[in-house]
Design a protein around this motif. Sequence first.
Motif, PDB file in Angstrom:
ATOM      1  N   ILE A  69       8.202  -0.131   2.028  1.00 41.61           N
ATOM      2  CA  ILE A  69       7.919  -1.115   0.929  1.00 41.61           C
ATOM      3  C   ILE A  69       8.589  -0.595  -0.353  1.00 41.61           C
ATOM      4  O   ILE A  69       8.527   0.449  -0.737  1.00 41.61           O
ATOM      5  CB  ILE A  69       6.331  -0.917   0.667  1.00 41.61           C
ATOM      6  CG1 ILE A  69       5.486  -1.545   1.936  1.00 41.61           C
ATOM      7  CG2 ILE A  69       5.931  -1.930  -0.419  1.00 41.61           C
ATOM      8  CD1 ILE A  69       4.198  -1.550   1.903  1.00 41.61           C
ATOM      9  N   TYR A  70       9.318  -1.617  -0.891  1.00 41.29           N
ATOM     10  CA  TYR A  70      10.092  -1.344  -1.924  1.00 41.29           C
ATOM     11  C   TYR A  70       9.262  -1.063  -3.343  1.00 41.29           C
ATOM     12  O   TYR A  70       8.462  -1.616  -3.389  1.00 41.29           O
ATOM     13  CB  TYR A  70      10.994  -2.390  -2.405  1.00 41.29           C
ATOM     14  CG  TYR A  70      12.066  -2.106  -3.498  1.00 41.29           C
ATOM     15  CD1 TYR A  70      13.284  -1.475  -3.092  1.00 41.29           C
ATOM     16  CD2 TYR A  70      11.936  -2.698  -4.660  1.00 41.29           C
ATOM     17  CE1 TYR A  70      14.179  -1.169  -3.958  1.00 41.29           C
ATOM     18  CE2 TYR A  70      12.888  -2.353  -5.503  1.00 41.29           C
ATOM     19  CZ  TYR A  70      14.214  -1.750  -5.350  1.00 41.29           C
ATOM     20  OH  TYR A  70      14.933  -1.354  -6.112  1.00 41.29           O
ATOM     21  N   ASN A  71       9.863   0.163  -3.859  1.00 42.63           N
ATOM     22  CA  ASN A  71       8.954   0.607  -5.150  1.00 42.63           C
ATOM     23  C   ASN A  71      10.095   0.247  -6.168  1.00 42.63           C
ATOM     24  O   ASN A  71      11.086   0.894  -6.325  1.00 42.63           O
ATOM     25  CB  ASN A  71       8.852   2.152  -5.038  1.00 42.63           C
ATOM     26  CG  ASN A  71       7.962   2.615  -6.294  1.00 42.63           C
ATOM     27  OD1 ASN A  71       8.305   2.229  -7.446  1.00 42.63           O
ATOM     28  ND2 ASN A  71       6.979   3.419  -6.197  1.00 42.63           N
ATOM     29  N   LYS A  72       9.713  -1.017  -6.933  1.00 39.78           N
ATOM     30  CA  LYS A  72      10.612  -1.129  -8.222  1.00 39.78           C
ATOM     31  C   LYS A  72      10.724  -0.008  -9.155  1.00 39.78           C
ATOM     32  O   LYS A  72      12.010   0.121  -9.485  1.00 39.78           O
ATOM     33  CB  LYS A  72      10.054  -2.358  -8.749  1.00 39.78           C
ATOM     34  CG  LYS A  72      11.062  -2.983  -9.934  1.00 39.78           C
ATOM     35  CD  LYS A  72      10.418  -4.357 -10.516  1.00 39.78           C
ATOM     36  CE  LYS A  72      11.352  -4.900 -11.515  1.00 39.78           C
ATOM     37  NZ  LYS A  72      11.022  -6.064 -12.051  1.00 39.78           N
ATOM     38  N   ASP A  73       9.902   0.780  -9.375  1.00 42.77           N
ATOM     39  CA  ASP A  73       9.978   1.594 -10.337  1.00 42.77           C
ATOM     40  C   ASP A  73      10.870   2.872  -9.938  1.00 42.77           C
ATOM     41  O   ASP A  73      11.721   3.558 -10.659  1.00 42.77           O
ATOM     42  CB  ASP A  73       8.700   2.357 -10.974  1.00 42.77           C
ATOM     43  CG  ASP A  73       7.844   1.495 -11.457  1.00 42.77           C
ATOM     44  OD1 ASP A  73       8.465   0.403 -12.185  1.00 42.77           O
ATOM     45  OD2 ASP A  73       6.712   1.493 -11.430  1.00 42.77           O
ATOM     46  N   ALA A  74      10.670   3.349  -8.667  1.00 42.52           N
ATOM     47  CA  ALA A  74      11.545   4.254  -8.053  1.00 42.52           C
ATOM     48  C   ALA A  74      13.183   3.837  -7.738  1.00 42.52           C
ATOM     49  O   ALA A  74      14.218   4.663  -7.730  1.00 42.52           O
ATOM     50  CB  ALA A  74      10.860   4.925  -6.704  1.00 42.52           C
ATOM     51  N   GLY A  75      13.128   2.704  -7.368  1.00 44.78           N
ATOM     52  CA  GLY A  75      14.439   1.865  -6.937  1.00 44.78           C
ATOM     53  C   GLY A  75      14.882   1.946  -5.690  1.00 44.78           C
ATOM     54  O   GLY A  75      15.933   1.940  -5.163  1.00 44.78           O
ATOM     55  N   TYR A  76      13.949   2.411  -4.939  1.00 44.34           N
ATOM     56  CA  TYR A  76      14.191   2.341  -3.362  1.00 44.34           C
ATOM     57  C   TYR A  76      12.761   2.100  -2.612  1.00 44.34           C
ATOM     58  O   TYR A  76      11.687   2.007  -2.955  1.00 44.34           O
ATOM     59  CB  TYR A  76      14.759   3.725  -3.013  1.00 44.34           C
ATOM     60  CG  TYR A  76      13.988   5.118  -3.187  1.00 44.34           C
ATOM     61  CD1 TYR A  76      12.903   5.279  -2.309  1.00 44.34           C
ATOM     62  CD2 TYR A  76      13.858   5.675  -4.480  1.00 44.34           C
ATOM     63  CE1 TYR A  76      11.854   6.430  -2.621  1.00 44.34           C
ATOM     64  CE2 TYR A  76      13.104   6.777  -4.733  1.00 44.34           C
ATOM     65  CZ  TYR A  76      12.081   7.224  -3.922  1.00 44.34           C
ATOM     66  OH  TYR A  76      11.391   8.291  -4.210  1.00 44.34           O
ATOM     67  N   ALA A  77      12.981   2.075  -1.432  1.00 44.81           N
ATOM     68  CA  ALA A  77      11.807   1.579  -0.594  1.00 44.81           C
ATOM     69  C   ALA A  77      11.062   2.681   0.078  1.00 44.81           C
ATOM     70  O   ALA A  77      11.679   3.957   0.255  1.00 44.81           O
ATOM     71  CB  ALA A  77      12.089   1.056   0.617  1.00 44.81           C
ATOM     72  N   GLU A  78       9.746   2.975  -0.217  1.00 45.87           N
ATOM     73  CA  GLU A  78       8.983   4.157   0.359  1.00 45.87           C
ATOM     74  C   GLU A  78       8.429   3.944   1.763  1.00 45.87           C
ATOM     75  O   GLU A  78       8.196   3.012   2.106  1.00 45.87           O
ATOM     76  CB  GLU A  78       7.817   4.549  -0.754  1.00 45.87           C
ATOM     77  CG  GLU A  78       8.589   4.736  -2.202  1.00 45.87           C
ATOM     78  CD  GLU A  78       7.450   5.072  -3.102  1.00 45.87           C
ATOM     79  OE1 GLU A  78       7.813   5.965  -3.983  1.00 45.87           O
ATOM     80  OE2 GLU A  78       6.521   4.104  -3.292  1.00 45.87           O
ATOM     81  N   MET A  79       8.047   5.046   2.329  1.00 44.30           N
ATOM     82  CA  MET A  79       7.499   5.018   3.815  1.00 44.30           C
ATOM     83  C   MET A  79       5.865   5.127   3.856  1.00 44.30           C
ATOM     84  O   MET A  79       5.467   5.705   3.018  1.00 44.30           O
ATOM     85  CB  MET A  79       7.817   6.288   4.473  1.00 44.30           C
ATOM     86  CG  MET A  79       7.469   6.658   5.927  1.00 44.30           C
ATOM     87  SD  MET A  79       8.547   5.664   6.922  1.00 44.30           S
ATOM     88  CE  MET A  79       8.053   4.067   7.033  1.00 44.30           C
ATOM     89  N   TYR A  80       5.454   3.978   4.445  1.00 45.17           N
ATOM     90  CA  TYR A  80       3.881   3.831   4.659  1.00 45.17           C
ATOM     91  C   TYR A  80       3.768   4.003   6.041  1.00 45.17           C
ATOM     92  O   TYR A  80       4.347   3.707   6.927  1.00 45.17           O
ATOM     93  CB  TYR A  80       3.647   2.457   4.150  1.00 45.17           C
ATOM     94  CG  TYR A  80       3.793   2.147   2.594  1.00 45.17           C
ATOM     95  CD1 TYR A  80       2.331   1.936   2.088  1.00 45.17           C
ATOM     96  CD2 TYR A  80       4.719   2.229   2.197  1.00 45.17           C
ATOM     97  CE1 TYR A  80       2.362   1.959   0.665  1.00 45.17           C
ATOM     98  CE2 TYR A  80       4.484   1.781   0.577  1.00 45.17           C
ATOM     99  CZ  TYR A  80       3.511   2.005  -0.223  1.00 45.17           C
ATOM    100  OH  TYR A  80       3.329   1.664  -1.347  1.00 45.17           O
ATOM    101  N   LEU A  81       2.661   4.854   6.478  1.00 47.92           N
ATOM    102  CA  LEU A  81       2.144   4.964   7.500  1.00 47.92           C
ATOM    103  C   LEU A  81       0.757   4.486   7.598  1.00 47.92           C
ATOM    104  O   LEU A  81      -0.327   4.599   7.193  1.00 47.92           O
ATOM    105  CB  LEU A  81       2.093   6.594   7.978  1.00 47.92           C
ATOM    106  CG  LEU A  81       1.395   7.131   9.242  1.00 47.92           C
ATOM    107  CD1 LEU A  81       2.098   6.514  10.339  1.00 47.92           C
ATOM    108  CD2 LEU A  81       0.986   8.358   9.035  1.00 47.92           C
TER     109      LEU A  81
END
Length: 230
Positions: A69-81
């Motif tokens: 899922i893309y994190n706009k603040d981080a600037g990249y997609a983060e992993m979700y389990l």
Amino acid sequence: MGKITIAIDGFSSTGKSTLAKQLAKKLEYIYVDTGAMYRAVTLFAMRNGIVENPGALVKLLPEIHLKFIYNKDAGYAEMYLNGENIEADIRTLEVSKFVSKIAEIGEVRQKLVEMQREMGREKGIVMDGRDIGTVVFPDAELKIFMTASPDARAARRYKELLDRGENVSYNEVLKNVRERDHIDSNRTFSPLKKANDAIAFDNTDMGLQEQFERMYNYALRVVKKFSEKT
């Protein structure tokens, strides 16, 4: 201009993810961190007390649902389990100690490779890992195999872990790097190896900006050549 598939493989802590993110952002491609997927499965196994029980993990694979899922603040997609953001949890040295062993399991690799191929079906993707150019996308238009000396990689990883507040020693990190190299290169299923048509890229003495500029310019030439053919 046409879009290609970029496959980045290599040893741990060579900066694969950093380069992949930079290329994806500049080219406006989708970035997929396959290492995060294996780390997520490893975390699942650790939480369920089955790291040393491959059979039990294989039986529970249908219960593992992964999503970026893309994190706009981080600037990249983060992993979700299974709906939980585990981006921080999977980056610890503890997970690093077990991830290569989990990645050895054939059924785990089969499940994740299927997911990865589906993600890259439309091209316009940058994917990094251990077997992207050899197994996941053997027909990728651009394959990069990254390497660096174990000492250089351990130093990078050590600094990264310290910056996150982990209490680790350099020797512990170096040992982990060497152990992962051995496991990744000698496992039965999809061992880490350079694809015959991959570019060997040693960044032992290279800064992040220099490695990005070199690979970005090379990627542009590959994209142009691909576009002229299609």
